[in-house]
Design a protein around this motif. Structure first.
Motif, PDB file in Angstrom:
ATOM      1  N   ASP A  43       0.836  -1.198   0.000  1.00  0.00           N
ATOM      2  CA  ASP A  43       0.000   0.000   0.000  1.00  0.00           C
ATOM      3  C   ASP A  43       0.872   1.250   0.000  1.00  0.00           C
ATOM      4  O   ASP A  43       2.038   1.209   0.424  1.00  0.00           O
ATOM      5  CB  ASP A  43      -0.912   0.019   1.228  1.00  0.00           C
ATOM      6  N   HIS A  44       0.304   2.351  -0.458  1.00  0.00           N
ATOM      7  CA  HIS A  44       0.976   3.648  -0.456  1.00  0.00           C
ATOM      8  C   HIS A  44       0.348   4.504   0.637  1.00  0.00           C
ATOM      9  O   HIS A  44      -0.875   4.694   0.654  1.00  0.00           O
ATOM     10  CB  HIS A  44       0.825   4.302  -1.825  1.00  0.00           C
ATOM     11  N   LYS A  45       1.169   4.992   1.560  1.00  0.00           N
ATOM     12  CA  LYS A  45       0.646   5.787   2.671  1.00  0.00           C
ATOM     13  C   LYS A  45       0.093   7.136   2.219  1.00  0.00           C
ATOM     14  O   LYS A  45      -0.669   7.764   2.940  1.00  0.00           O
ATOM     15  CB  LYS A  45       1.744   6.019   3.714  1.00  0.00           C
ATOM     16  N   GLY A  46       0.504   7.583   1.038  1.00  0.00           N
ATOM     17  CA  GLY A  46       0.045   8.871   0.537  1.00  0.00           C
ATOM     18  C   GLY A  46       1.187   9.853   0.408  1.00  0.00           C
ATOM     19  O   GLY A  46       2.296   9.611   0.891  1.00  0.00           O
ATOM     20  N   GLY A  47       0.926  10.959  -0.253  1.00  0.00           N
ATOM     21  CA  GLY A  47       1.957  11.961  -0.480  1.00  0.00           C
ATOM     22  C   GLY A  47       2.523  11.846  -1.877  1.00  0.00           C
ATOM     23  O   GLY A  47       2.234  10.902  -2.621  1.00  0.00           O
ATOM     24  N   ALA A  48       3.343  12.825  -2.246  1.00  0.00           N
ATOM     25  CA  ALA A  48       3.898  12.874  -3.593  1.00  0.00           C
ATOM     26  C   ALA A  48       4.878  11.736  -3.843  1.00  0.00           C
ATOM     27  O   ALA A  48       4.890  11.125  -4.916  1.00  0.00           O
ATOM     28  CB  ALA A  48       4.576  14.222  -3.823  1.00  0.00           C
ATOM     29  N   ALA A  49       5.713  11.441  -2.857  1.00  0.00           N
ATOM     30  CA  ALA A  49       6.695  10.361  -3.001  1.00  0.00           C
ATOM     31  C   ALA A  49       6.085   9.035  -2.549  1.00  0.00           C
ATOM     32  O   ALA A  49       5.292   8.989  -1.602  1.00  0.00           O
ATOM     33  CB  ALA A  49       7.940  10.672  -2.193  1.00  0.00           C
ATOM     34  N   PHE A  50       6.462   7.955  -3.223  1.00  0.00           N
ATOM     35  CA  PHE A  50       5.967   6.623  -2.865  1.00  0.00           C
ATOM     36  C   PHE A  50       6.429   6.258  -1.464  1.00  0.00           C
ATOM     37  O   PHE A  50       7.618   6.240  -1.174  1.00  0.00           O
ATOM     38  CB  PHE A  50       6.480   5.609  -3.884  1.00  0.00           C
ATOM     39  N   ASP A  51       5.486   5.979  -0.583  1.00  0.00           N
ATOM     40  CA  ASP A  51       5.777   5.660   0.817  1.00  0.00           C
ATOM     41  C   ASP A  51       5.100   4.328   1.138  1.00  0.00           C
ATOM     42  O   ASP A  51       3.955   4.293   1.578  1.00  0.00           O
ATOM     43  CB  ASP A  51       5.249   6.775   1.719  1.00  0.00           C
ATOM     44  N   PRO A  52       5.801   3.215   0.916  1.00  0.00           N
ATOM     45  CA  PRO A  52       5.149   1.908   1.001  1.00  0.00           C
ATOM     46  C   PRO A  52       4.932   1.424   2.427  1.00  0.00           C
ATOM     47  O   PRO A  52       5.692   1.751   3.340  1.00  0.00           O
ATOM     48  CB  PRO A  52       6.124   0.994   0.268  1.00  0.00           C
ATOM     49  N   VAL A  53       3.897   0.605   2.576  1.00  0.00           N
ATOM     50  CA  VAL A  53       3.636  -0.084   3.832  1.00  0.00           C
ATOM     51  C   VAL A  53       2.959  -1.404   3.495  1.00  0.00           C
ATOM     52  O   VAL A  53       2.235  -1.505   2.499  1.00  0.00           O
ATOM     53  CB  VAL A  53       2.755   0.765   4.777  1.00  0.00           C
ATOM     54  N   THR A  54       3.224  -2.420   4.313  1.00  0.00           N
ATOM     55  CA  THR A  54       2.663  -3.750   4.063  1.00  0.00           C
ATOM     56  C   THR A  54       2.004  -4.291   5.327  1.00  0.00           C
ATOM     57  O   THR A  54       2.140  -3.722   6.426  1.00  0.00           O
ATOM     58  CB  THR A  54       3.761  -4.732   3.622  1.00  0.00           C
ATOM     59  N   ALA A  55       1.339  -5.418   5.156  1.00  0.00           N
ATOM     60  CA  ALA A  55       0.753  -6.088   6.317  1.00  0.00           C
ATOM     61  C   ALA A  55       1.827  -6.509   7.301  1.00  0.00           C
ATOM     62  O   ALA A  55       1.593  -6.541   8.518  1.00  0.00           O
ATOM     63  CB  ALA A  55      -0.045  -7.307   5.850  1.00  0.00           C
ATOM     64  N   ALA A  56       3.022  -6.813   6.803  1.00  0.00           N
ATOM     65  CA  ALA A  56       4.116  -7.204   7.698  1.00  0.00           C
ATOM     66  C   ALA A  56       4.490  -6.061   8.627  1.00  0.00           C
ATOM     67  O   ALA A  56       4.737  -6.279   9.826  1.00  0.00           O
ATOM     68  CB  ALA A  56       5.329  -7.644   6.876  1.00  0.00           C
ATOM     69  N   ASP A  57       4.544  -4.821   8.099  1.00  0.00           N
ATOM     70  CA  ASP A  57       4.833  -3.656   8.941  1.00  0.00           C
ATOM     71  C   ASP A  57       3.786  -3.517  10.040  1.00  0.00           C
ATOM     72  O   ASP A  57       4.116  -3.385  11.226  1.00  0.00           O
ATOM     73  CB  ASP A  57       4.817  -2.367   8.099  1.00  0.00           C
ATOM     74  N   ARG A  58       2.528  -3.534   9.612  1.00  0.00           N
ATOM     75  CA  ARG A  58       1.433  -3.289  10.568  1.00  0.00           C
ATOM     76  C   ARG A  58       1.309  -4.416  11.591  1.00  0.00           C
ATOM     77  O   ARG A  58       1.137  -4.168  12.790  1.00  0.00           O
ATOM     78  CB  ARG A  58       0.120  -3.131   9.811  1.00  0.00           C
ATOM     79  N   ASP A  59       1.398  -5.648  11.132  1.00  0.00           N
ATOM     80  CA  ASP A  59       1.213  -6.784  12.042  1.00  0.00           C
ATOM     81  C   ASP A  59       2.360  -6.885  13.047  1.00  0.00           C
ATOM     82  O   ASP A  59       2.144  -7.249  14.211  1.00  0.00           O
ATOM     83  CB  ASP A  59       1.104  -8.086  11.251  1.00  0.00           C
ATOM     84  N   ALA A  60       3.577  -6.567  12.600  1.00  0.00           N
ATOM     85  CA  ALA A  60       4.724  -6.633  13.515  1.00  0.00           C
ATOM     86  C   ALA A  60       4.615  -5.563  14.595  1.00  0.00           C
ATOM     87  O   ALA A  60       4.873  -5.834  15.778  1.00  0.00           O
ATOM     88  CB  ALA A  60       6.025  -6.480  12.747  1.00  0.00           C
ATOM     89  N   GLU A  61       4.221  -4.352  14.202  1.00  0.00           N
ATOM     90  CA  GLU A  61       4.078  -3.316  15.226  1.00  0.00           C
ATOM     91  C   GLU A  61       2.939  -3.650  16.181  1.00  0.00           C
ATOM     92  O   GLU A  61       3.038  -3.404  17.393  1.00  0.00           O
ATOM     93  CB  GLU A  61       3.845  -1.946  14.589  1.00  0.00           C
ATOM     94  N   THR A  62       1.875  -4.225  15.652  1.00  0.00           N
ATOM     95  CA  THR A  62       0.767  -4.630  16.525  1.00  0.00           C
ATOM     96  C   THR A  62       1.227  -5.667  17.549  1.00  0.00           C
ATOM     97  O   THR A  62       0.884  -5.576  18.743  1.00  0.00           O
ATOM     98  CB  THR A  62      -0.386  -5.210  15.682  1.00  0.00           C
ATOM     99  N   ALA A  63       2.022  -6.630  17.115  1.00  0.00           N
ATOM    100  CA  ALA A  63       2.523  -7.658  18.036  1.00  0.00           C
ATOM    101  C   ALA A  63       3.406  -7.044  19.113  1.00  0.00           C
ATOM    102  O   ALA A  63       3.320  -7.426  20.295  1.00  0.00           O
ATOM    103  CB  ALA A  63       3.301  -8.712  17.248  1.00  0.00           C
TER     104      ALA A  63
END
Length: 265
Positions: A38-58
């Motif tokens: 996914d792209h977090k938004g903004g002019a520059a590509f700022d990627p995020v994945t389920a791995a990022d979100r799930d790891a921080e949640t854990a």
């Protein structure tokens, strides 16, 4: 130089290791699988994945159980204020761009501050089974169960220095020319690496890391690792690096002074 608080340090360091283990167990099944980006938004590509979100949640769930009074600042879910002076700083995957193209030049960053000052830091790369962390006075590296003490290497001149940075794209506007000037003065310049560069500096393979536009969670967990290996971390102006921004890390204080002078023009 950051100084750990004697009381509780070992317990918090053990907790940081346990958090890294949890994050790695969540992240590794996603690596090199072609997961959605996914792209977090903004002019520059700022990627995020389920791995990022799930790891921080854990990590957040584990901290809520172990240290419910502590604050948390994470890249994916922002700040959760605590009632104590301690605050955990989390970047579940520092180097998401490398992660999504299958390069192992990423890591999980976990730091702890006390009263805003860096107390401890850890970088874990679960795919290569490498971990870097700060002890009370030293810095350590572990791979496949073997732990060694890290030391920066001496390098007194720019002409002998190896400089690393994540990408030339971070040097915009008035920052581009000073960085190019410094780059022309060193022996070797390499791009890519994110948090890995700072740990390789602590391990004695890189002499300078120079970057711009960093957030606190990009740099704060790395500060005690570099410092306790004998290095120096500051802003380009020589100020406290804990808020991020324009950062310079050096293994040799003499090189740090020369690089700051070059960046200042």
């Amino acid at each position: 130089m950051t100084k750990p608080e004697q009381a509780d340090f070992e317990a918090y360091m053990a907790l940081a290791h346990a958090l890294a283990d949890k994050a790695g167990a969540v992240i590794l099944p996603h690596f090199r699988t072609g997961l959605a980006v996914d792209h977090k938004g903004g002019a520059a590509f700022d990627p995020v994945t389920a791995a990022d979100r799930d790891a921080e949640t854990a990590i957040r769930q584990a901290l809520a159980e172990a240290c419910p009074s502590h604050g948390i600042i994470g890249e994916e879910f922002g700040e959760s204020r605590g009632s104590s002076s301690y605050c955990w700083i989390i970047d579940p995957i520092d180097g998401t761009r490398a992660f999504i193209i299958g390069q192992p030049l990423w890591g999980t960053l976990i730091g702890l501050t006390s009263g805003g000052a860096p107390l401890l830091g850890l970088m874990d790369q679960p795919y290569t089974r490498e971990r870097f962390w700060s002890g009370e006075r030293d810095a350590f590296f572990r791979r496949d169960g073997q732990t060694t003490t890290m030391h920066v290497r001496p390098c007194a001149t720019l002409a002998d220095a190896v400089l690393a940075s994540t990408t030339p794209d971070m040097f915009e506007g008035g920052d581009a020319e000073p960085f190019e000037r410094l780059s022309r003065a060193v022996r070797l310049r390499r791009f890519g690496g994110d948090c890995y560069n700072y740990c390789l500096l602590a391990l004695g393979h890189i002499d300078l890391v120079v970057e711009c536009g960093l957030k606190p969670f990009d740099i704060l967990p790395l500060v005690p690792i570099v410092e306790r290996a004998g290095g120096v971390v500051s802003t380009w102006e020589g100020n406290d690096p804990r808020e991020g921004g324009r950062i310079i890390a050096a293994g040799d204080p003499r090189l740090h002074a020369l690089a700051m002078e070059m960046l200042a023009g």
